[in-house]
Design an enzyme around this catalytic site. Structure first.
Site, mmCIF file in Angstrom:
data_model
loop_
_atom_site.group_PDB
_atom_site.id
_atom_site.type_symbol
_atom_site.label_atom_id
_atom_site.label_comp_id
_atom_site.label_asym_id
_atom_site.label_seq_id
_atom_site.Cartn_x
_atom_site.Cartn_y
_atom_site.Cartn_z
ATOM 1 N N CYS A 1 53.525 108.096 22.969
ATOM 2 C CA CYS A 1 54.308 107.709 21.827
ATOM 3 C C CYS A 1 53.353 106.943 21.003
ATOM 4 O O CYS A 1 52.879 105.911 21.248
ATOM 5 C CB CYS A 1 55.683 106.907 21.986
ATOM 6 S SG CYS A 1 56.379 106.248 20.581
ATOM 7 N N TYR A 2 52.933 107.385 19.827
ATOM 8 C CA TYR A 2 52.082 106.530 18.763
ATOM 9 C C TYR A 2 52.378 105.205 18.651
ATOM 10 O O TYR A 2 51.819 104.438 18.025
ATOM 11 C CB TYR A 2 51.957 107.365 17.583
ATOM 12 C CG TYR A 2 53.188 107.869 16.405
ATOM 13 C CD1 TYR A 2 54.036 107.347 16.232
ATOM 14 C CD2 TYR A 2 52.761 109.207 16.310
ATOM 15 C CE1 TYR A 2 55.114 107.521 15.585
ATOM 16 C CE2 TYR A 2 53.996 109.727 15.351
ATOM 17 C CZ TYR A 2 55.041 109.035 15.218
ATOM 18 O OH TYR A 2 56.159 109.458 14.407
#
Length: 145
Positions: free
Chosen positions: A17-18
């Site tokens: 997940c960024y």
């Protein structure tokens, strides 16, 4: 100004997940900006950094030290090709060479399934996706003014 005079480089990393990736690199001295987005179907963070403060190699080392390079994480939580996969997206031959060198050194000690790839086209995520953790903590740049 000093900011305008220095030459900035870009780097891209996919590491799940960024949101947490952006938060991690936002805290590195020499990283002056981060943008969450997408590249090659993966969630990616693009960094702008001052290589005279933090060399690209240090960013790659932090990337490898901050994730599990096992087949599960390298492929992504939803299997091969998932948006949460882990990859180094090298921009140009110099970054590719440096990232390959660091990956090989780590692979000499432990199994590494995280690939180093040529950077695909990058598309920024929506503004509401940027700096999620900082906004939740209340220290996002737009809230400091």
């Amino acid at each position: 100004t000093a900011l305008e005079a220095r030459s900035l480089a870009k780097a891209r990393f996919a590491m799940g997940c960024y949101w947490h990736v952006q938060d991690l690199f936002d805290q590195v001295p020499g990283v002056v900006a981060t943008t969450a987005g997408f590249a090659g179907g993966a969630e990616v963070v693009e960094l702008e950094f001052d290589a005279s403060v933090v060399p690209y190699e240090e960013l790659v080392e932090l990337f490898f030290a901050s994730h599990d390079p096992s087949p599960f994480r390298a492929a992504g939580e939803k299997g091969p090709g998932g948006a949460y996969r882990c990859e180094v997206h090298a921009i140009g031959a110099n970054q590719r060479s440096a990232a390959d060198r660091i990956r090989a050194a780590i692979a000499a000690r432990t199994a590494v399934h995280t690939p180093v790839l040529e950077a695909p086209a990058f598309a920024p995520a929506e503004a509401s996706e940027q700096h999620y953790y900082r906004r939740r903590r209340g220290d996002a740049p737009e809230k400091r003014q």
